[in-house]
Motif scaffolding. Structure first.
Motif, PDB file in Angstrom:
ATOM      1  N   ALA A 168     -10.298   4.047 -31.875  1.00  0.00           N
ATOM      2  CA  ALA A 168      -9.278   4.868 -31.226  1.00  0.00           C
ATOM      3  C   ALA A 168      -8.137   4.012 -30.677  1.00  0.00           C
ATOM      4  O   ALA A 168      -7.029   4.493 -30.511  1.00  0.00           O
ATOM      5  CB  ALA A 168      -9.902   5.687 -30.101  1.00  0.00           C
ATOM      6  N   ALA A 169      -8.420   2.746 -30.397  1.00  0.00           N
ATOM      7  CA  ALA A 169      -7.420   1.824 -29.866  1.00  0.00           C
ATOM      8  C   ALA A 169      -6.745   2.371 -28.619  1.00  0.00           C
ATOM      9  O   ALA A 169      -5.573   2.129 -28.385  1.00  0.00           O
ATOM     10  CB  ALA A 169      -6.391   1.478 -30.934  1.00  0.00           C
ATOM     11  N   SER A 170      -7.493   3.116 -27.825  1.00  0.00           N
ATOM     12  CA  SER A 170      -6.913   3.768 -26.653  1.00  0.00           C
ATOM     13  C   SER A 170      -6.352   2.782 -25.633  1.00  0.00           C
ATOM     14  O   SER A 170      -5.451   3.125 -24.878  1.00  0.00           O
ATOM     15  CB  SER A 170      -7.951   4.678 -25.997  1.00  0.00           C
ATOM     16  OG  SER A 170      -9.071   3.916 -25.600  1.00  0.00           O
ATOM     17  N   SER A 205      -2.543   0.971 -27.650  1.00  0.00           N
ATOM     18  CA  SER A 205      -1.876   1.918 -28.551  1.00  0.00           C
ATOM     19  C   SER A 205      -0.688   1.314 -29.295  1.00  0.00           C
ATOM     20  O   SER A 205      -0.393   1.712 -30.410  1.00  0.00           O
ATOM     21  CB  SER A 205      -1.442   3.173 -27.791  1.00  0.00           C
ATOM     22  OG  SER A 205      -0.564   2.806 -26.739  1.00  0.00           O
ATOM     23  N   SER A 206      -0.030   0.317 -28.723  1.00  0.00           N
ATOM     24  CA  SER A 206       1.120  -0.293 -29.400  1.00  0.00           C
ATOM     25  C   SER A 206       0.687  -1.347 -30.419  1.00  0.00           C
ATOM     26  O   SER A 206       1.435  -1.687 -31.326  1.00  0.00           O
ATOM     27  CB  SER A 206       2.048  -0.950 -28.378  1.00  0.00           C
ATOM     28  OG  SER A 206       1.425  -2.109 -27.831  1.00  0.00           O
ATOM     29  N   GLY A 207      -0.532  -1.885 -30.253  1.00  0.00           N
ATOM     30  CA  GLY A 207      -1.008  -2.941 -31.144  1.00  0.00           C
ATOM     31  C   GLY A 207      -0.605  -4.329 -30.691  1.00  0.00           C
ATOM     32  O   GLY A 207      -0.999  -5.335 -31.282  1.00  0.00           O
ATOM     33  N   PRO A 267      -0.247  -2.935 -40.881  1.00  0.00           N
ATOM     34  CA  PRO A 267       0.457  -1.805 -40.264  1.00  0.00           C
ATOM     35  C   PRO A 267      -0.364  -1.255 -39.096  1.00  0.00           C
ATOM     36  O   PRO A 267      -1.592  -1.360 -39.068  1.00  0.00           O
ATOM     37  CB  PRO A 267       0.560  -0.772 -41.375  1.00  0.00           C
ATOM     38  CG  PRO A 267       0.049  -1.402 -42.603  1.00  0.00           C
ATOM     39  CD  PRO A 267      -0.625  -2.682 -42.254  1.00  0.00           C
ATOM     40  N   LYS A 268       0.320  -0.666 -38.138  1.00  0.00           N
ATOM     41  CA  LYS A 268      -0.322  -0.126 -36.938  1.00  0.00           C
ATOM     42  C   LYS A 268      -1.450   0.849 -37.277  1.00  0.00           C
ATOM     43  O   LYS A 268      -2.480   0.883 -36.607  1.00  0.00           O
ATOM     44  CB  LYS A 268       0.732   0.562 -36.074  1.00  0.00           C
ATOM     45  CG  LYS A 268       0.243   1.024 -34.745  1.00  0.00           C
ATOM     46  CD  LYS A 268       1.392   1.603 -33.935  1.00  0.00           C
ATOM     47  CE  LYS A 268       0.898   2.393 -32.771  1.00  0.00           C
ATOM     48  NZ  LYS A 268       1.981   3.057 -32.076  1.00  0.00           N
ATOM     49  N   ALA A 269      -1.293   1.623 -38.333  1.00  0.00           N
ATOM     50  CA  ALA A 269      -2.285   2.646 -38.703  1.00  0.00           C
ATOM     51  C   ALA A 269      -3.672   2.063 -38.986  1.00  0.00           C
ATOM     52  O   ALA A 269      -4.679   2.744 -38.792  1.00  0.00           O
ATOM     53  CB  ALA A 269      -1.805   3.439 -39.913  1.00  0.00           C
ATOM     54  N   VAL A 270      -3.737   0.816 -39.433  1.00  0.00           N
ATOM     55  CA  VAL A 270      -5.041   0.210 -39.745  1.00  0.00           C
ATOM     56  C   VAL A 270      -5.284  -1.073 -38.960  1.00  0.00           C
ATOM     57  O   VAL A 270      -6.284  -1.753 -39.180  1.00  0.00           O
ATOM     58  CB  VAL A 270      -5.186  -0.070 -41.266  1.00  0.00           C
ATOM     59  CG1 VAL A 270      -5.265   1.226 -42.047  1.00  0.00           C
ATOM     60  CG2 VAL A 270      -4.085  -0.979 -41.777  1.00  0.00           C
ATOM     61  N   LEU A 271      -4.408  -1.391 -38.028  1.00  0.00           N
ATOM     62  CA  LEU A 271      -4.535  -2.620 -37.252  1.00  0.00           C
ATOM     63  C   LEU A 271      -5.870  -2.717 -36.535  1.00  0.00           C
ATOM     64  O   LEU A 271      -6.490  -3.780 -36.500  1.00  0.00           O
ATOM     65  CB  LEU A 271      -3.385  -2.702 -36.230  1.00  0.00           C
ATOM     66  CG  LEU A 271      -3.357  -3.936 -35.343  1.00  0.00           C
ATOM     67  CD1 LEU A 271      -3.156  -5.196 -36.184  1.00  0.00           C
ATOM     68  CD2 LEU A 271      -2.265  -3.804 -34.304  1.00  0.00           C
ATOM     69  N   HIS A 272      -6.343  -1.607 -35.968  1.00  0.00           N
ATOM     70  CA  HIS A 272      -7.597  -1.604 -35.213  1.00  0.00           C
ATOM     71  C   HIS A 272      -8.807  -1.259 -36.070  1.00  0.00           C
ATOM     72  O   HIS A 272      -9.928  -1.218 -35.567  1.00  0.00           O
ATOM     73  CB  HIS A 272      -7.487  -0.625 -34.039  1.00  0.00           C
ATOM     74  CG  HIS A 272      -6.404  -1.003 -33.086  1.00  0.00           C
ATOM     75  ND1 HIS A 272      -5.174  -0.404 -33.095  1.00  0.00           N
ATOM     76  CD2 HIS A 272      -6.358  -1.954 -32.111  1.00  0.00           C
ATOM     77  CE1 HIS A 272      -4.419  -0.949 -32.156  1.00  0.00           C
ATOM     78  NE2 HIS A 272      -5.106  -1.885 -31.547  1.00  0.00           N
ATOM     79  N   LYS A 273      -8.583  -0.990 -37.316  1.00  0.00           N
ATOM     80  CA  LYS A 273      -9.686  -0.668 -38.228  1.00  0.00           C
ATOM     81  C   LYS A 273      -9.343  -1.165 -39.636  1.00  0.00           C
ATOM     82  O   LYS A 273      -9.177  -0.381 -40.566  1.00  0.00           O
ATOM     83  CB  LYS A 273      -9.983   0.832 -38.221  1.00  0.00           C
ATOM     84  CG  LYS A 273      -8.741   1.710 -38.258  1.00  0.00           C
ATOM     85  CD  LYS A 273      -9.064   3.162 -38.017  1.00  0.00           C
ATOM     86  CE  LYS A 273      -7.756   3.938 -37.883  1.00  0.00           C
ATOM     87  NZ  LYS A 273      -7.980   5.318 -37.546  1.00  0.00           N
ATOM     88  N   GLN A 313      -4.605  -3.265 -51.385  1.00  0.00           N
ATOM     89  CA  GLN A 313      -3.252  -3.818 -51.513  1.00  0.00           C
ATOM     90  C   GLN A 313      -2.618  -4.089 -50.152  1.00  0.00           C
ATOM     91  O   GLN A 313      -1.853  -5.036 -49.985  1.00  0.00           O
ATOM     92  CB  GLN A 313      -2.342  -2.937 -52.394  1.00  0.00           C
ATOM     93  CG  GLN A 313      -2.075  -1.552 -51.859  1.00  0.00           C
ATOM     94  CD  GLN A 313      -3.069  -0.500 -52.313  1.00  0.00           C
ATOM     95  OE1 GLN A 313      -4.224  -0.797 -52.625  1.00  0.00           O
ATOM     96  NE2 GLN A 313      -2.651   0.762 -52.340  1.00  0.00           N
ATOM     97  N   VAL A 314      -2.944  -3.278 -49.141  1.00  0.00           N
ATOM     98  CA  VAL A 314      -2.416  -3.489 -47.789  1.00  0.00           C
ATOM     99  C   VAL A 314      -3.046  -4.745 -47.192  1.00  0.00           C
ATOM    100  O   VAL A 314      -2.347  -5.567 -46.579  1.00  0.00           O
ATOM    101  CB  VAL A 314      -2.661  -2.248 -46.899  1.00  0.00           C
ATOM    102  CG1 VAL A 314      -2.318  -2.531 -45.442  1.00  0.00           C
ATOM    103  CG2 VAL A 314      -1.865  -1.059 -47.418  1.00  0.00           C
ATOM    104  N   LEU A 315      -4.357  -4.891 -47.362  1.00  0.00           N
ATOM    105  CA  LEU A 315      -5.029  -6.103 -46.877  1.00  0.00           C
ATOM    106  C   LEU A 315      -4.446  -7.343 -47.546  1.00  0.00           C
ATOM    107  O   LEU A 315      -4.146  -8.337 -46.884  1.00  0.00           O
ATOM    108  CB  LEU A 315      -6.539  -6.015 -47.134  1.00  0.00           C
ATOM    109  CG  LEU A 315      -7.324  -5.001 -46.308  1.00  0.00           C
ATOM    110  CD1 LEU A 315      -8.758  -4.910 -46.819  1.00  0.00           C
ATOM    111  CD2 LEU A 315      -7.308  -5.357 -44.833  1.00  0.00           C
ATOM    112  N   HIS A 316      -4.266  -7.270 -48.859  1.00  0.00           N
ATOM    113  CA  HIS A 316      -3.728  -8.400 -49.624  1.00  0.00           C
ATOM    114  C   HIS A 316      -2.329  -8.778 -49.133  1.00  0.00           C
ATOM    115  O   HIS A 316      -2.036  -9.959 -48.899  1.00  0.00           O
ATOM    116  CB  HIS A 316      -3.714  -8.076 -51.122  1.00  0.00           C
ATOM    117  CG  HIS A 316      -3.183  -9.192 -51.955  1.00  0.00           C
ATOM    118  ND1 HIS A 316      -3.892 -10.348 -52.167  1.00  0.00           N
ATOM    119  CD2 HIS A 316      -1.997  -9.346 -52.598  1.00  0.00           C
ATOM    120  CE1 HIS A 316      -3.169 -11.162 -52.915  1.00  0.00           C
ATOM    121  NE2 HIS A 316      -2.004 -10.570 -53.199  1.00  0.00           N
ATOM    122  N   ALA A 317      -1.479  -7.770 -48.946  1.00  0.00           N
ATOM    123  CA  ALA A 317      -0.101  -8.024 -48.494  1.00  0.00           C
ATOM    124  C   ALA A 317      -0.072  -8.652 -47.103  1.00  0.00           C
ATOM    125  O   ALA A 317       0.825  -9.441 -46.787  1.00  0.00           O
ATOM    126  CB  ALA A 317       0.697  -6.724 -48.505  1.00  0.00           C
TER     127      ALA A 317
END
Length: 155
Positions: free
Chosen positions: A5-7, A10-12, A26-32, A39-43
């Motif tokens: 939840a990254a409560s 929240s900003s990362g 990206p923030k959407a997967v930063l905490h998970k 491809q996102v992991l690779h980048a």
């Protein structure tokens, strides 16, 4: 702090500072990061199991359930440390015993059964069903603390 939840972050910003290996995600997967597409992991230069550990717990609900059961097992084996209302009892330096807050899910009765809801006393006993009427949250909490102190004192 919930890693999913990254409560608390929240900003990362915190994660990016203290886990620089994840900073390009990206923030959407930063905490998970385990949910990020390859491809996102690779980048971002993240290789799970190499540059960042693989996830240890994959089923958080199941592991939490195991943890709760382990706590309940310990509490059942140590009934002398539970009050009759399921609260923890501790010994103070002067030898007196007192009640301390215990999460509802860990409160058990003398037979070891989880107390499903806070026991409501009948109005005729001047009990808890009238607690906080017109006093707001602070009044209710203060009254509940008073009840706990009285219980600890054996009144």
């Amino acid at each position: 702090m919930s890693p999913v939840a990254a409560s608390q972050d929240s900003s990362g910003e915190y994660t990016r500072k203290w886990c620089p290996e994840l900073s390009k995600l990206p923030k959407a997967v930063l905490h998970k990061p385990w949910e990020a597409p390859a491809q996102v992991l690779h980048a971002a230069g993240v290789v799970l199991g190499e540059t960042y550990p693989t996830r240890i717990i994959s089923d958080l609900k199941a592991e939490r359930s195991k943890s709760v059961e382990a706590v309940l097992k310990m509490r059942r084996a140590n009934q002398e440390s539970n009050s009759d209302r399921g609260y923890d009892m501790i010994s103070l330096p002067d030898g007196k015993r007192t009640v301390v807050f215990t999460k509802k899910e860990f409160r058990i009765d003398p037979q070891g059964n989880v107390i499903k809801e806070f026991a409501q006393r009948k109005k005729s006993t001047g009990g808890i069903s009238n607690v906080g009427k017109g006093r707001g949250r602070k009044g209710k909490k203060a009254f509940q603390k008073k009840l706990l102190r009285q219980e600890a004192a054996g009144k």
